[in-house]
Design a protein around this motif. Structure first.
Motif, PDB file in Angstrom:
ATOM      1  N   LYS A 118       0.834  -1.210   0.000  1.00 48.29           N
ATOM      2  CA  LYS A 118       0.000   0.000   0.000  1.00 48.29           C
ATOM      3  C   LYS A 118       0.865   1.255   0.000  1.00 48.29           C
ATOM      4  CE  LYS A 118      -4.139  -1.936   2.173  1.00 48.29           C
ATOM      5  NZ  LYS A 118      -5.025  -1.933   3.372  1.00 48.29           N
ATOM      6  N   ALA A 119       1.874   1.289   0.854  1.00 42.47           N
ATOM      7  CA  ALA A 119       2.751   2.455   0.922  1.00 42.47           C
ATOM      8  C   ALA A 119       3.492   2.669  -0.390  1.00 42.47           C
ATOM      9  CB  ALA A 119       3.739   2.314   2.074  1.00 42.47           C
ATOM     10  N   GLU A 120       3.806   1.570  -1.079  1.00 42.24           N
ATOM     11  CA  GLU A 120       4.551   1.664  -2.334  1.00 42.24           C
ATOM     12  C   GLU A 120       3.647   1.821  -3.548  1.00 42.24           C
ATOM     13  OE1 GLU A 120       8.455  -0.940  -0.896  1.00 42.24           O
ATOM     14  OE2 GLU A 120       7.068  -1.810  -2.363  1.00 42.24           O
ATOM     15  N   GLY A 121       2.349   1.958  -3.331  1.00 34.34           N
ATOM     16  CA  GLY A 121       1.426   2.201  -4.442  1.00 34.34           C
ATOM     17  C   GLY A 121       1.210   1.000  -5.333  1.00 34.34           C
ATOM     18  N   ARG A 122       1.219  -0.191  -4.739  1.00 34.08           N
ATOM     19  CA  ARG A 122       1.062  -1.413  -5.543  1.00 34.08           C
ATOM     20  C   ARG A 122      -0.407  -1.842  -5.656  1.00 34.08           C
ATOM     21  NH1 ARG A 122       4.134  -3.857  -8.905  1.00 34.08           N
ATOM     22  NH2 ARG A 122       4.126  -5.925  -7.938  1.00 34.08           N
ATOM     23  N   GLN A 123      -1.315  -0.888  -5.540  1.00 36.59           N
ATOM     24  CA  GLN A 123      -2.721  -1.156  -5.785  1.00 36.59           C
ATOM     25  C   GLN A 123      -3.004  -1.029  -7.278  1.00 36.59           C
ATOM     26  OE1 GLN A 123      -3.237   1.947  -2.921  1.00 36.59           O
ATOM     27  NE2 GLN A 123      -4.841   0.790  -1.863  1.00 36.59           N
ATOM     28  N   ALA A 124      -3.986  -1.773  -7.756  1.00 37.95           N
ATOM     29  CA  ALA A 124      -4.306  -1.742  -9.188  1.00 37.95           C
ATOM     30  C   ALA A 124      -5.764  -2.123  -9.377  1.00 37.95           C
ATOM     31  CB  ALA A 124      -3.407  -2.705  -9.967  1.00 37.95           C
ATOM     32  N   ASP A 125      -6.320  -1.666 -10.481  1.00 33.34           N
ATOM     33  CA  ASP A 125      -7.665  -2.064 -10.875  1.00 33.34           C
ATOM     34  C   ASP A 125      -7.587  -3.139 -11.948  1.00 33.34           C
ATOM     35  OD1 ASP A 125      -9.124  -0.341  -9.184  1.00 33.34           O
ATOM     36  OD2 ASP A 125      -8.771   1.339 -10.542  1.00 33.34           O
ATOM     37  N   LEU A 126      -8.612  -3.964 -12.011  1.00 38.67           N
ATOM     38  CA  LEU A 126      -8.656  -5.012 -13.026  1.00 38.67           C
ATOM     39  C   LEU A 126      -8.589  -4.423 -14.434  1.00 38.67           C
ATOM     40  CD1 LEU A 126     -11.312  -7.362 -11.436  1.00 38.67           C
ATOM     41  CD2 LEU A 126      -8.960  -7.995 -11.984  1.00 38.67           C
ATOM     42  N   ALA A 127      -9.097  -3.210 -14.596  1.00 36.36           N
ATOM     43  CA  ALA A 127      -9.087  -2.586 -15.925  1.00 36.36           C
ATOM     44  C   ALA A 127      -7.671  -2.381 -16.455  1.00 36.36           C
ATOM     45  CB  ALA A 127      -9.830  -1.253 -15.880  1.00 36.36           C
ATOM     46  N   ALA A 128      -6.689  -2.387 -15.551  1.00 35.33           N
ATOM     47  CA  ALA A 128      -5.293  -2.208 -15.978  1.00 35.33           C
ATOM     48  C   ALA A 128      -4.714  -3.471 -16.593  1.00 35.33           C
ATOM     49  CB  ALA A 128      -4.437  -1.772 -14.792  1.00 35.33           C
ATOM     50  N   PHE A 129      -5.488  -4.571 -16.574  1.00 39.89           N
ATOM     51  CA  PHE A 129      -4.981  -5.848 -17.072  1.00 39.89           C
ATOM     52  C   PHE A 129      -5.948  -6.434 -18.106  1.00 39.89           C
ATOM     53  CE2 PHE A 129      -3.358  -5.317 -12.758  1.00 39.89           C
ATOM     54  CZ  PHE A 129      -1.991  -5.491 -12.949  1.00 39.89           C
ATOM     55  N   PRO A 130      -6.027  -5.816 -19.284  1.00 42.46           N
ATOM     56  CA  PRO A 130      -6.884  -6.402 -20.317  1.00 42.46           C
ATOM     57  C   PRO A 130      -6.408  -7.809 -20.656  1.00 42.46           C
ATOM     58  CG  PRO A 130      -5.474  -4.661 -21.228  1.00 42.46           C
ATOM     59  CD  PRO A 130      -5.331  -4.601 -19.747  1.00 42.46           C
ATOM     60  N   ALA A 131      -7.351  -8.737 -20.693  1.00 44.07           N
ATOM     61  CA  ALA A 131      -6.986 -10.150 -20.808  1.00 44.07           C
ATOM     62  C   ALA A 131      -6.523 -10.512 -22.205  1.00 44.07           C
ATOM     63  CB  ALA A 131      -8.175 -11.021 -20.412  1.00 44.07           C
ATOM     64  N   GLY A 132      -5.421 -11.233 -22.272  1.00 44.07           N
ATOM     65  CA  GLY A 132      -4.962 -11.801 -23.530  1.00 44.07           C
ATOM     66  C   GLY A 132      -5.517 -13.199 -23.720  1.00 44.07           C
ATOM     67  N   ASP A 133      -5.123 -13.832 -24.805  1.00 39.79           N
ATOM     68  CA  ASP A 133      -5.658 -15.159 -25.128  1.00 39.79           C
ATOM     69  C   ASP A 133      -5.350 -16.180 -24.043  1.00 39.79           C
ATOM     70  OD1 ASP A 133      -6.657 -14.167 -27.479  1.00 39.79           O
ATOM     71  OD2 ASP A 133      -4.993 -14.889 -28.727  1.00 39.79           O
ATOM     72  N   ARG A 134      -4.111 -16.162 -23.537  1.00 37.95           N
ATOM     73  CA  ARG A 134      -3.745 -17.161 -22.527  1.00 37.95           C
ATOM     74  C   ARG A 134      -4.554 -16.970 -21.255  1.00 37.95           C
ATOM     75  NH1 ARG A 134       2.153 -18.221 -19.597  1.00 37.95           N
ATOM     76  NH2 ARG A 134       1.579 -20.209 -18.632  1.00 37.95           N
ATOM     77  N   ALA A 135      -4.746 -15.718 -20.845  1.00 45.90           N
ATOM     78  CA  ALA A 135      -5.525 -15.452 -19.636  1.00 45.90           C
ATOM     79  C   ALA A 135      -6.969 -15.912 -19.802  1.00 45.90           C
ATOM     80  CB  ALA A 135      -5.468 -13.966 -19.301  1.00 45.90           C
ATOM     81  N   ARG A 136      -7.531 -15.686 -20.968  1.00 42.83           N
ATOM     82  CA  ARG A 136      -8.913 -16.130 -21.188  1.00 42.83           C
ATOM     83  C   ARG A 136      -9.002 -17.655 -21.178  1.00 42.83           C
ATOM     84  NH1 ARG A 136      -8.970 -11.448 -24.561  1.00 42.83           N
ATOM     85  NH2 ARG A 136      -8.206 -12.656 -26.349  1.00 42.83           N
ATOM     86  N   ASP A 137      -8.009 -18.304 -21.778  1.00 43.09           N
ATOM     87  CA  ASP A 137      -7.996 -19.777 -21.763  1.00 43.09           C
ATOM     88  C   ASP A 137      -7.893 -20.310 -20.333  1.00 43.09           C
ATOM     89  OD1 ASP A 137      -8.183 -19.840 -24.498  1.00 43.09           O
ATOM     90  OD2 ASP A 137      -6.039 -20.178 -24.841  1.00 43.09           O
ATOM     91  N   ILE A 138      -7.036 -19.687 -19.525  1.00 38.76           N
ATOM     92  CA  ILE A 138      -6.868 -20.120 -18.140  1.00 38.76           C
ATOM     93  C   ILE A 138      -8.172 -19.950 -17.370  1.00 38.76           C
ATOM     94  CG2 ILE A 138      -5.757 -19.507 -15.944  1.00 38.76           C
ATOM     95  CD1 ILE A 138      -3.209 -18.902 -17.593  1.00 38.76           C
ATOM     96  N   ALA A 139      -8.812 -18.799 -17.525  1.00 40.58           N
ATOM     97  CA  ALA A 139     -10.062 -18.544 -16.806  1.00 40.58           C
ATOM     98  C   ALA A 139     -11.140 -19.549 -17.199  1.00 40.58           C
ATOM     99  CB  ALA A 139     -10.535 -17.112 -17.086  1.00 40.58           C
ATOM    100  N   GLU A 140     -11.215 -19.862 -18.485  1.00 42.04           N
ATOM    101  CA  GLU A 140     -12.214 -20.840 -18.937  1.00 42.04           C
ATOM    102  C   GLU A 140     -11.905 -22.227 -18.388  1.00 42.04           C
ATOM    103  OE1 GLU A 140     -12.207 -20.594 -23.164  1.00 42.04           O
ATOM    104  OE2 GLU A 140     -13.086 -18.579 -23.229  1.00 42.04           O
ATOM    105  N   ARG A 141     -10.646 -22.575 -18.338  1.00 41.54           N
ATOM    106  CA  ARG A 141     -10.268 -23.898 -17.842  1.00 41.54           C
ATOM    107  C   ARG A 141     -10.575 -24.045 -16.359  1.00 41.54           C
ATOM    108  NH1 ARG A 141      -4.293 -26.612 -18.514  1.00 41.54           N
ATOM    109  NH2 ARG A 141      -4.797 -28.629 -17.594  1.00 41.54           N
ATOM    110  N   ILE A 142     -10.267 -23.002 -15.575  1.00 44.01           N
ATOM    111  CA  ILE A 142     -10.562 -23.051 -14.141  1.00 44.01           C
ATOM    112  C   ILE A 142     -12.064 -23.150 -13.914  1.00 44.01           C
ATOM    113  CG2 ILE A 142     -10.508 -21.707 -12.005  1.00 44.01           C
ATOM    114  CD1 ILE A 142      -7.759 -20.671 -12.863  1.00 44.01           C
TER     115      ILE A 142
END
Length: 250
Positions: free
Chosen positions: A43-67
Motif C-alpha cells: 500500500k505504501a509503495e502504491g502497488r494497488q491496481a484495478d482489473l481494468a489495468a490488465f486487459p486479458a490476452g488469449d492465454r488469460a482467457r484460456d486459463i479462466a475458462e479452464r478453471i
C-alpha cells in the motif's frame, strides 16, 4: 524471546512513510526484528491496481475458462492476466494458479490480494520485498532487522502460516551443517529458515481479518554463532517438486 504487535497504525495509503509511522507507535531497538506485513508495504509503495489495468490476452482467457470448467468457479480473465504479468512462471494453471513471482516466491495467484484494498480491485505484492525491507530498515530511527511477511498455504497441510518475502539486517537462514547433534553426529543437511520462523511467530500476534495488525516486533531473538545464508527460495535446478509439476500432464 518476546513478540508483540504494534498498535495504533492508521490505514496505510500510497506514499505514506511507513518507517516513521512504526517509529511513532513503537520504541524499536537495534537488536529487534521488525516484521511488517507485505500488505502495508504494498500500500505504501502504491502497488494497488484495478482489473481494468490488465486487459486479458488469449492465454488469460484460456486459463479462466479452464478453471471455470474444472471448479465451477468463475475466474475473471483480467485477474488471470494480472497473475501472468506478476509471475516469472506459472507452475500450475488449473484448478488454481500457482505462480513463481519475479523475486522467487512460489504462491497461489502470485500473492495478489483482493482483501483489505479499499481504493482498488487488487493489491500486488511488493516488486522487490528485500529492497523494501532495506528501505524500511534505513528509515527507522534504530537499526533493527526487518522482515517483510505474507501468509501462505503449504503443500500437504491445511491452513496458512506466516512466511518471509524479503529481509534486511539478518541472514535468511542459519546453517547447522558441520555442527553436531547431541550424540556427536555431524549434521549434513540442516539449514534453518530463520526469517520464515520469525514471520510465523509474528503472525501469531498480528492476527488475520478485520482485527489484524500489520506490524510485530520480535525482541531478544538470538541468531547464535552459526553460519548464515541468504538463500531462501529454491532454484529450479534443485526444486524437484517444481520440476515434477512442469512435467505433469494435467
Amino acid at each position: 524471546m518476546e513478540v508483540f504487535a504494534v498498535d495504533g497504525l492508521p490505514e496505510i495509503r500510497p506514499g505514506d512513510d511507513l518507517a516513521a509511522l512504526i517509529d511513532a507507535n513503537a520504541a524499536i531497538g537495534d537488536d529487534d526484528v521488525v516484521c511488517v506485513a507485505s500488505t502495508v508495504v504494498s500500500k505504501a509503495e502504491g502497488r494497488q491496481a484495478d482489473l481494468a489495468a490488465f486487459p486479458a490476452g488469449d492465454r488469460a482467457r484460456d486459463i479462466a475458462e479452464r478453471i471455470a470448467a474444472e471448479t465451477d468457479e468463475q475466474k475473471d480473465p483480467r485477474f488471470a492476466q494480472a497473475v501472468l504479468e506478476e509471475s516469472e512462471e506459472l507452475v500450475l494453471e488449473a484448478p488454481f494458479l500457482l505462480a513463481v513471482t519475479r523475486f522467487g516466491h512460489t504462491t497461489v495467484n502470485a500473492g495478489i490480494d483482493r482483501s483489505n484494498v479499499p481504493d482498488a480491485d487488487l493489491l500486488l505484492l511488493p516488486a522487490d520485498p528485500t529492497a523494501s525491507a532495506e528501505r524500511l530498515r534505513a528509515g527507522l530511527d534504530a537499526d533493527p532487522a526487518v522482515v517483510v511477511t505474507d501468509t501462505s498455504g503449504r503443500p500437504f497441510r491445511h491452513g496458512q502460516r506466516g512466511v518471509a518475502l524479503g529481509w534486511a539486517g539478518i541472514p535468511a537462514s542459519r546453517d547447522w551443517r558441520g555442527e553436531h547433534d547431541r550424540d556427536g553426529r555431524e549434521l549434513g543437511v540442516t539449514v534453518q529458515s530463520v526469517v520464515d520462523e520469525l514471520a510465523g511467530a509474528a503472525n501469531l500476534v498480528t492476527g488475520e481479518g478485520a482485527g489484524g495488525t500489520p506490524v510485530a516486533v520480535v525482541r531478544d531473538f538470538a541468531f547464535g554463532e552459526h553460519a548464515g545464508s541468504d538463500e531462501l527460495f529454491r532454484d529450479p535446478e534443485t526444486d524437484f517438486v517444481r520440476q515434477a509439476l512442469r512435467e505433469w500432464d494435467y
